[in-house]
Design a protein around this motif. Sequence first.
Motif, PDB file in Angstrom:
ATOM      1  N   GLY A 638       0.844  -1.203   0.000  1.00  0.00           N
ATOM      2  CA  GLY A 638       0.000   0.000   0.000  1.00  0.00           C
ATOM      3  C   GLY A 638       0.871   1.241   0.000  1.00  0.00           C
ATOM      4  N   THR A 672      -7.384   4.979   3.659  1.00  0.00           N
ATOM      5  CA  THR A 672      -8.093   4.613   4.897  1.00  0.00           C
ATOM      6  C   THR A 672      -8.402   5.877   5.707  1.00  0.00           C
ATOM      7  N   CYS A 699      -6.142   4.083  -5.804  1.00  0.00           N
ATOM      8  CA  CYS A 699      -6.832   3.029  -6.535  1.00  0.00           C
ATOM      9  C   CYS A 699      -8.302   2.981  -6.106  1.00  0.00           C
ATOM     10  N   ASP A 700      -9.023   2.029  -6.614  1.00  0.00           N
ATOM     11  CA  ASP A 700     -10.453   1.951  -6.317  1.00  0.00           C
ATOM     12  C   ASP A 700     -10.767   1.128  -5.069  1.00  0.00           C
ATOM     13  N   GLU A 701      -9.775   0.945  -4.244  1.00  0.00           N
ATOM     14  CA  GLU A 701      -9.986   0.098  -3.073  1.00  0.00           C
ATOM     15  C   GLU A 701     -10.898   0.746  -2.030  1.00  0.00           C
ATOM     16  N   THR A 702     -11.674  -0.094  -1.373  1.00  0.00           N
ATOM     17  CA  THR A 702     -12.568   0.409  -0.330  1.00  0.00           C
ATOM     18  C   THR A 702     -12.045  -0.012   1.043  1.00  0.00           C
ATOM     19  N   TYR A 703     -12.082   0.907   1.964  1.00  0.00           N
ATOM     20  CA  TYR A 703     -11.683   0.611   3.348  1.00  0.00           C
ATOM     21  C   TYR A 703     -12.936   0.680   4.208  1.00  0.00           C
ATOM     22  N   THR A 730     -14.091   5.019  -0.115  1.00  0.00           N
ATOM     23  CA  THR A 730     -13.529   4.555  -1.386  1.00  0.00           C
ATOM     24  C   THR A 730     -12.835   5.723  -2.076  1.00  0.00           C
TER      25      THR A 730
END
Length: 784
Positions: A638, A672, A699-703, A730
């Motif tokens: 990350g 995050t 990026c398109d990551e969701t926390y 996100t």
Amino acid sequence: MLKDTSFAIHPGMEQQSGPVVYRDIGNVLNHTESDNTYLFSCENGNVAVQFYTDSIVRVAMNQKTEPKLHVSKTVHVTPGDLRITEVNSEEVLRLKTNNLVLIIRKAPFRITVMDDQDRVIVAEGDKGMAYRENGEVTVFKEMNEDDHFYGFGEKSGYLDKRGEKYEMWNTDVYAPHNPETDPLYESIPYFMTLRHGRAHGVFFDNTFRTKFDMKTASNYYSFSAEGGQIDYYVMAGPEPKAVLEQYTHLTGRMPLPPKWAIGYHQSRYSYETETEVRELAKSFVEHDIPVDVIHLDIHYMNGYRVFTFDKERFPNPKKLICDLKEMGIRIVPIVDPGVKKDSEYPIYQEGVREDLFCKYMEGDIYFGEVWPGDSAFPDFTDGKARKWWGDQHAFYTNIGIEGIWNDMNEPAVFNETKTMDVSVMHRNDGEPTTHRELHNVYGLFMGQATYEGMKEQLKGKRPFILTRAGYAGVQRYASVWTGDNRSFWEHLQMSLPMVMNLGLSGVPFTGPDVGGFAHDTNAELLTRWTQVGAFTPYFRNHSAIGTLYQEPWQFGEKYEAIMKKYIQMRYKWMPQLYSLFYQANKRGLPVMRPLLMEYPSDAKTYNLNDQFMFGDNVVIAPILTPSTTDRTVYLPAGDWIEFTTGKKYTGEKLHLIHAELEDMPIFVKAGTAIMLGEWNSNADKTSKNISMEIYAGECDETYAFTYYDDDGETFAYEDGSYLKMDVEVTSHINTVEVSVRNKNGDYTPEYNEIIVNIIGLREGGNVIINGEISRDIDKLSLKI
Ligand code: GLC
């Protein structure tokens, strides 16, 4: 003493013992099943196998009788009602739940535990369960070359315990605490194995002196006990967090702490008078340094008699406590188990009259010397004594005390063995048992007695108990500090893996004496240690009699300013910290985590001793050596943003980080969020403004995370009075989306919105809150 010189390694000292002879459990003669309990009668003993959940199996072996299955001192749950499929052949019995497969070979009896994909978790080879003529029981398990071991409770040394041998026997160790010093005060006969990124756990529920040998051989490890039966649980994981949830399903989770208990504590052996305590409290207020608790060590008592105050030193404790409470400070007094032998002392009289003290089988009370001189020890293994002891705490609660510090409860005794005579016969709730068997649970039961008594008397308020000794499950009653460390940099270093392994052992609320207990501290060490303390679950500065005073202002303004900044930071991070304690309460997860817990597939984290995670998205990398302003920091996968500078670092790499004495490197994972509050004053510690600090990712990551809050001092949360928000964040290329997925509870906090700050949002970027684009990105908020 001669044994402390080279005489200790005199050739004549070596004990010439013969080879150790084990008797193997032997072949299965027959087996039966009823209520999901499988009983195997073998040539040299009897084995029971029980499934507690789809992921937890228990194996018990008794060489003489049928295994006793209702004897645990800590496991309070019973086997679940599960569907088990069974395939029986002449050589093998195969048992399967949804998550576990057990292969039991019959000649000789050997168990292999596998996961739902038939991957071996725990296996036995040439050797399995065995015992010796002297009553010792042992289990041998195959060790994989990629096994890393963690847990074992409170142990010195590095994080990864592969290549170590440990003993469990609660021991008062004043000095030294070295890598080889073992055992210490707590006994948690449990460990977690990490193999190829997957984790499983083993809990050996035997209260005798136990030993774990991960050293002698490279292809097997063993655990053994001086007596009793083999009784262990295998927890299938497969993630480290799942193992902890499974282990704490068995041994319990910590209750939510009162918020004041997770603030800063100031202690010393001892603040000796009421005047000194008032002065101390005043200094904290004047310096604007946060403090929630001042501890009273043994000098507050009359001749070290528990449940008394020395009338000259503390003429009016009730007023003291009341006045300090108005300043926002609580008093936590020490209570040791030893009751002074004094025929004019009511507690002693009552203990003798009501037959509540530990005794020999023949009827004599056991006396041991501790601070008050000859003392008797309540028999906490007995419900009647526990209730009596708990009731005595009205003495403290009646004057406004809400927290108790239990010390010397191994129990420590000033003699050669350091403890009670092992032949003392405990009442053990109607099943008399020797101290040899119950030594390791004495502190656990004292914690239970104290917690239950305090809880009853506080009428709805949460008690805080601090303990030195304990057994698996201690987290249900108390937080744990790691005993008499010293003011050495090495001890600061050692405290990190120790607290991390305690966290992996189901005890989330722990910490060392900040600044070091024995030996004189110094300005730099105390400053660096206070920085770390601000992020350890339990945060107390404590020092020993005869050492330099180490309150935050003792070394001049330069150092005071830094310590003040970090202690205040503790309070600013309180919403985040409290939400982490909620995870500890709900799932048994530690607050302070080794990196391997979040990144179990990253081998670089497996023995990372000098940095830790605060929850799942913050890396703390303190400076742990003197005259040092640079260190390497390993950041896992990350992107990571340095909290103070906002600088971005790429993960899966080592970085050289600069940190003057004013700074401790803290990194928040991009993509995050953390929840922060504010510091007001000692008298008013409640944050009126809460903010969600979102670190935009690329990026398109969701926390996903949970923000939790409640009144912080009562049990009203058990009836729904809390605020729980499941939030998702996100990050897209130039948009950050915040969505509250669930909101539960009917608690109304002092704030009616949460301020939202986005760190690292691109120029012209958008913010979407609960589906709506926000116009003014400088004034973002979430309504509650
Ligand atoms: C023990 C404790 C220590 C305490 C002292 C006096 O050494 O570990 O914390 O200050 O006793 O009570």
